[in-house]
Design a protein around this motif. Structure first.
Motif, PDB file in Angstrom:
ATOM      1  N   SER A 605     -18.755  -4.016  51.933  1.00 16.38           N
ATOM      2  CA  SER A 605     -19.634  -3.739  50.956  1.00 16.38           C
ATOM      3  C   SER A 605     -20.840  -4.427  50.726  1.00 16.38           C
ATOM      4  O   SER A 605     -21.843  -4.030  50.209  1.00 16.38           O
ATOM      5  CB  SER A 605     -18.903  -3.724  49.368  1.00 16.38           C
ATOM      6  N   ARG A 606     -21.169  -5.576  51.488  1.00 13.68           N
ATOM      7  CA  ARG A 606     -22.219  -6.409  51.414  1.00 13.68           C
ATOM      8  C   ARG A 606     -23.308  -5.979  52.352  1.00 13.68           C
ATOM      9  O   ARG A 606     -23.774  -6.933  53.110  1.00 13.68           O
ATOM     10  CB  ARG A 606     -21.890  -7.771  51.643  1.00 13.68           C
ATOM     11  N   SER A 804     -18.975  -4.158  31.783  1.00 15.99           N
ATOM     12  CA  SER A 804     -18.986  -3.451  33.030  1.00 15.99           C
ATOM     13  C   SER A 804     -17.769  -2.644  33.075  1.00 15.99           C
ATOM     14  O   SER A 804     -16.776  -2.525  32.240  1.00 15.99           O
ATOM     15  CB  SER A 804     -19.276  -4.374  34.046  1.00 15.99           C
ATOM     16  N   LEU A 809     -17.815  -7.054  37.678  1.00 16.58           N
ATOM     17  CA  LEU A 809     -18.667  -6.293  38.488  1.00 16.58           C
ATOM     18  C   LEU A 809     -19.945  -6.285  37.720  1.00 16.58           C
ATOM     19  O   LEU A 809     -20.323  -5.390  36.810  1.00 16.58           O
ATOM     20  CB  LEU A 809     -18.193  -4.697  38.380  1.00 16.58           C
ATOM     21  N   GLN A 810     -20.669  -7.389  37.630  1.00 15.56           N
ATOM     22  CA  GLN A 810     -22.164  -7.418  37.039  1.00 15.56           C
ATOM     23  C   GLN A 810     -22.963  -7.885  38.263  1.00 15.56           C
ATOM     24  O   GLN A 810     -23.744  -8.831  38.102  1.00 15.56           O
ATOM     25  CB  GLN A 810     -21.914  -8.528  36.108  1.00 15.56           C
ATOM     26  N   ASP A 811     -23.309  -6.743  38.922  1.00 17.12           N
ATOM     27  CA  ASP A 811     -23.992  -7.022  40.355  1.00 17.12           C
ATOM     28  C   ASP A 811     -25.561  -6.822  39.829  1.00 17.12           C
ATOM     29  O   ASP A 811     -25.952  -6.570  38.544  1.00 17.12           O
ATOM     30  CB  ASP A 811     -23.867  -5.695  41.159  1.00 17.12           C
ATOM     31  N   ARG A 812     -26.363  -7.317  40.663  1.00 16.53           N
ATOM     32  CA  ARG A 812     -27.841  -7.377  40.592  1.00 16.53           C
ATOM     33  C   ARG A 812     -28.432  -6.756  41.572  1.00 16.53           C
ATOM     34  O   ARG A 812     -28.553  -7.313  42.780  1.00 16.53           O
ATOM     35  CB  ARG A 812     -28.332  -9.104  40.437  1.00 16.53           C
ATOM     36  N   ARG A 832     -27.943  -4.801  46.563  1.00 14.95           N
ATOM     37  CA  ARG A 832     -27.558  -5.197  45.323  1.00 14.95           C
ATOM     38  C   ARG A 832     -26.580  -6.566  45.456  1.00 14.95           C
ATOM     39  O   ARG A 832     -25.719  -6.464  46.574  1.00 14.95           O
ATOM     40  CB  ARG A 832     -26.525  -4.090  45.075  1.00 14.95           C
ATOM     41  N   LEU A 833     -26.486  -7.378  44.719  1.00 11.07           N
ATOM     42  CA  LEU A 833     -26.217  -8.807  44.854  1.00 11.07           C
ATOM     43  C   LEU A 833     -24.987  -8.731  44.089  1.00 11.07           C
ATOM     44  O   LEU A 833     -24.772  -8.344  42.770  1.00 11.07           O
ATOM     45  CB  LEU A 833     -27.033  -9.884  44.452  1.00 11.07           C
ATOM     46  N   PRO A 834     -23.674  -9.227  44.601  1.00  5.89           N
ATOM     47  CA  PRO A 834     -22.372  -9.278  43.930  1.00  5.89           C
ATOM     48  C   PRO A 834     -22.949 -10.415  42.754  1.00  5.89           C
ATOM     49  O   PRO A 834     -23.311 -11.606  42.811  1.00  5.89           O
ATOM     50  CB  PRO A 834     -21.311  -9.750  44.683  1.00  5.89           C
ATOM     51  N   GLY A 835     -22.108  -9.918  41.347  1.00  8.46           N
ATOM     52  CA  GLY A 835     -22.177 -10.838  40.227  1.00  8.46           C
ATOM     53  C   GLY A 835     -21.963 -12.149  40.496  1.00  8.46           C
ATOM     54  O   GLY A 835     -22.207 -13.226  39.789  1.00  8.46           O
ATOM     55  N   GLU A 844     -26.030  -8.368  34.955  1.00  6.47           N
ATOM     56  CA  GLU A 844     -26.873  -7.309  35.587  1.00  6.47           C
ATOM     57  C   GLU A 844     -27.836  -6.732  34.380  1.00  6.47           C
ATOM     58  O   GLU A 844     -27.411  -6.512  33.314  1.00  6.47           O
ATOM     59  CB  GLU A 844     -25.762  -6.169  35.845  1.00  6.47           C
TER      60      GLU A 844
END
Length: 900
Positions: A605-606, A804, A809-812, A832-835, A844
């Motif tokens: 996913s990254r 969320s 799951l508070q991605d940026r 999108r960066l993982p929180g 986020e």
């Protein structure tokens, strides 16, 4: 009508154009009137209210819609335009927005202007609830209590008449006159059946419909300002134009699907010409009794992977659509890749079924996709489409903003978009009002954790209250979660679900199809289904202690590649996937590895969205149905474990709970094909050397334990033992036994007791965390049975940022200052960066694309890097990495010649 020349409701900062306030109110009310005249919207409102929507009652709801911008009549708001235009700081204290002005509106003046309001409800409390629903049309809750007034002192001063501005009370009188002209039935003598309902569910749905009506009514492509684009000037009655424009807008957007009705149910073969005949689950859908369109229904489909559940869901939607029970479809998937792949299949389905009359939107933030068309963002929050017909502005409307995804006639996306309709986040009511007219399909519902399960139950409660229709699908749904879904649907509290024993659960038929009406009554259970293949898939299970030995794993794979096999390796974490990928690169030639533009890469996913889309497309092209299936090794994480129609000859996977493991096995020998490089389906399960290792701190690096993907360690161990004990898994016959053996709480408690105190402590801590997740989800959900003043139903922007759809799951979302070349040969512009990369304070903001920060990016040979919030990040062919991961060199060497 003199006031109409002066009072403004909308303005264009670029051109200075103004739209009269009364005209804007007419635009929004006309949209509301048209929506409530559509059969499905009407059915849902009638079910929520508990009574028929009479002509008088419908008219009253439209009158309420006209009051949504009541605060704009205040001189304090009207003065705001001068402040903006002249940039006069000394005017700031005299100006206010239209929400702030509401705090200063004297109730006596409101009663004087609209005395009929107090006659429309049985109690003052009910009227207040409806008015708060009206005033909350910007997506957050307006309480109008002293504690909610913010920093403004004496807000009543904003209503004080000024000689240079129109008298606000005269403006309200003008509005009252127009309301009685526009909606005369609202003011005629009426009975109790015409009173506004005290039902909280009706208030919540109305709030969402009003948010949607305001959004549409403010769109100048449908509702140009008075005197513009052929619309009459401010002196004319705005309502005739507004009503015509509302009809055109709802049809263009797809909220009005009358263009395809009346609709005759097509044959299965016409909808799915590639299938020679329906499979058992697909045929059984057609035999289910059709539910009452206005009463709602829940269908539960449990069938093995590869059994055609997707086509069964699309067929169920077609039947409901033909019966007038739903207007739209939202197909919710657990994974972004699954949603992207399914989107293409639904586009084909729509073409076969509706001739392309209904657009299909990909509901994934960051994507602007409708059917095969891709939009691109323009300045001013606008979207450009490659359009030679002039129709895309309407057809693509739902795709242009994440908050509008659920307005699409056909939507395919992640479960998160649906769950946002049930949470205390801004515009949740808008999402809910749009979603409730759809058949909501939740695919692989077993994948929801305790937190998501509780939110899904809140959605089920909404659909039950408004008479909506839901389809839950899974190959591996445990009885614990299933009984909670059914309990909520029947109107019982979530916590009161009666869970059968493990023996009773294992005795339930499988595969299984059942329809549960929302009204009282027994479920309609279809006769037992036969497996779609007509037989059993015999999977040979092998457990090998190679969990922490990527080099040994690479040596294990090499002989299979030499035979020409397609191999899928699924690791539980990105870190272990990269370690495995590095070991394979050292041992195997590049052509033996999955590649993008000639560059070997894992799948997880990254990645930036452009790279991720290319990765997804090539997986489908290489391993999908009818694909060429090259002899390659694909290393992935959970991104490939479910809801995907891909096929491999050999599966190697980390140990995980049985319900998840069965999903991964679903990618093994999925299609009937001759000439495979291996004789039988084999699943190699990577395990630690000792059972007790699962309780160690080291296990966390492999995805096990608290705050990791698999925190139910007893369930993982139970699966390991079943895989060791049973050399052959016969599927789907063994599905129930395997799933309940790894998920049934009673069974797990019994096993933990046998294992000893350490395991007993662990499972009780896990149960405690599960209960806490249920509580956290419940406190974050809208309470559909509670009215608007209820303190548990307050939505604020600040609070919404902390809530969320999935715990953690508070991605940026970041946008690069310039497009940059990716090591995989694409041009990427955002990521999108993982929180969990950030401290707790970095949550986020701007998840839908608003207020997205820009960061400088530096391109190097074979990679690029950037920093955000003082934290450095690196991006290689293996995706995004932190500084620690970069230093550990858990990815391929940057000196590899194949890198660009």
């Amino acid at each position: 009508m003199e006031t109409e020349y002066i009072l403004w409701g909308k303005s264009d900062k670029e051109t200075g154009a103004r739209h009269p306030l009364l005209a804007h109110l007419a635009d929004v009310a006309a949209v509301m009137e048209k929506m409530l005249s559509l059969p499905v919207f009407r059915q849902r409102m009638e079910k929520a209210m508990g009574k028929r929507l009479t002509p008088a009652l419908l008219a009253r709801l439209c009158v309420l819609a006209c009051l949504h911008d009541l605060g704009k009549f205040a001189p304090g708001f009207q003065q705001l335009l001068r402040h903006i235009k002249k940039c006069c700081d000394h005017l700031t204290g005299q100006c206010c927005n239209h929400v702030e002005s509401l705090y200063g509106l004297p109730p006596a003046k409101l009663l004087e202007a609209f005395p009929w309001l107090w006659q429309w409800t049985a109690s003052e409390a009910t009227l207040i609830s409806w008015l708060l629903a009206v005033f909350s049309h910007h997506g957050t809750t307006i309480l109008l209590s002293p504690s909610d007034q913010g920093r403004r002192a004496r807000p009543d001063r904003f209503w004080k008449p000024r000689p240079d501005l129109p008298d606000p009370w005269k403006g309200l009188e003008d509005l009252n006159t127009l309301l009685q002209r526009w909606f005369p039935q609202a003011f005629a003598a009426a009975g109790k059946e015409d009173a506004l309902s005290s039902s909280p569910a009706a208030q919540h749905i109305f709030a969402g419909l009003l948010m949607l009506a305001d959004w549409i009514g403010s769109d100048i492509s449908f509702f140009p300002y008075c005197g513009k684009e052929g619309r009459d000037g401010p002196g004319a009655d705005p309502m005739p134009f507004a009503r015509r424009a509302a009809a055109r807008a709802l049809e263009a957007i797809g909220l009005d699907v009358g263009i395809v009705r009346p609709f005759a149910l097509p044959s299965f073969q016409r909808q799915f010409p590639s299938l020679p005949e329906p499979r058992p689950a697909q045929a059984a859908i057609d035999d289910l009794p059709l539910p009452d369109p206005g009463e709602g229904s829940l269908v539960l489909l449990e069938a093995e992977t590869g059994s055609g559940k997707t086509e069964a869901a699309l067929r169920h939607f077609t039947r409901l659509f033909a019966a007038g029970a739903v207007d739209s479809l939202y197909f919710a998937n657990p994974l972004r890749f699954a949603a992207t792949e399914l989107h293409g299949r639904v586009v084909k389905f729509a073409g076969q079924t509706f001739g392309g009359a209904l657009p299909t939107v990909l509901a994934i933030p960051g994507s602007i996709r409708m059917d095969d068309a891709i939009g691109h963002r323009l300045p001013g929050y606008k979207v450009g489409w490659e359009d030679s017909t002039g129709l895309m502005a309407g057809r693509g409307w739902a795709a242009e903003h994440a908050k509008r995804f659920l307005c699409a006639p056909l939507g395919v996306g992640t479960i998160d978009q649906a769950l946002l309709a049930a949470l205390l986040v801004p515009h949740a009511h808008l999402r809910a009002a749009a979603l409730q007219r759809s058949l909501l399909v939740v695919d692989e519902v077993h994948a929801s954790d305790a937190y998501m399960t509780r939110i899904t139950c809140s959605l089920l409660e909404l659909f039950r209250l408004v008479g909506g229709h839901v389809l839950l699908m899974s190959a591996t749904l445990g009885v614990w979660a299933k009984e909670r879904y059914l309990a909520v649907w029947r109107g019982s509290p979530f916590r009161d679900a009666a869970v059968p024993s493990r023996q009773e659960a294992e005795a339930l038929p499988y595969p299984r199809l059942a329809l549960v009406p929302s009204a009282s009554g027994d479920p309609a259970i279809a006769p037992p289904l036969t497996p779609s293949s007509g037989g059993q898939k015999q999977v040979r299970m092998r457990c090998l202690p190679l969990l922490d030995d990527p080099e040994g794993l690479a040596r294990l794979v090499a002989p299979y590649v030499e035979k020409g096999a397609c191999v899928l390796i699924v690791r539980n974490t990105v870190r272990q996937a990269r370690r495995t990928f590095t070991a394979l690169r050292k041992l195997l030639p590049p052509e033996a590895l999955f590649r993008i533009n000639g560059v070997p890469a894992p799948h997880h996913s990254r990645y930036a969205v452009e790279d991720r889309q290319n990765l997804d497309r090539r997986v489908s092209a290489c391993f999908g149905k009818g694909a060429r299936r090259p002899s390659e090794v694909l290393v992935s994480t959970q991104t490939l474990e479910q809801s995907l129609d891909v096929d491999f000859d050999l599966l190697i996977t980390d140990i995980c709970p049985a319900d998840v493991l069965l999903q991964r096995i679903g990618r093994l020998f999925r299609h009937d094909r001759a000439g495979r490089a291996v004789d039988e389906p084999v699943c190699i399960v990577l395990t630690p050397r000792e059972e007790i290792w699962l309780l160690s701190q080291e296990a966390r690096r492999f995805g096990f334990g608290r705050e990791r993907p698999y925190d139910g360690l007893v369930g993982v161990l139970a699966t390991w033992r079943m895989a060791q004990r049973d050399e052959i898994w016969s599927l789907p016959r063994d599905n129930r036994r395997l799933v309940e053996g790894a998920t049934h709480t009673g069974s797990l408690l019994e096993l933990a007791g046998e294992l000893g105190p350490s395991w007993t402590k662990d499972i009780h801590e896990w149960l405690g965390r599960t209960a806490a997740e249920h509580g956290a989800a419940a406190s974050s959900c809208l309470r559909w049975s509670k009215p608007f003043p209820d303190e548990g139903n307050v939505i604020s922007g600040a609070q919404g940022e902390k809530i969320s759809t999935r715990l953690g799951l508070q991605d940026r979302l970041l946008r690069f200052s310039r497009p940059v070349s990716s090591p995989l040969g694409n041009t990427v512009s955002e990521i999108r960066l993982p929180g969990w990369f950030f401290p707790a304070a970095e949550v986020e903001r701007g998840a839908d694309g608003d207020e997205v920060p820009q960061v400088p990016v530096v391109g190097e040979k074979g990679y690029f890097h950037f920093a955000f919030s003082g934290i450095p990040f690196y991006y290689t062919a293996s995706g995004l990495m932190t500084q620690k991961e970069w230093d550990e060199k858990c990815t391929i060497s940057l000196q590899t010649p194949s890198l660009p």
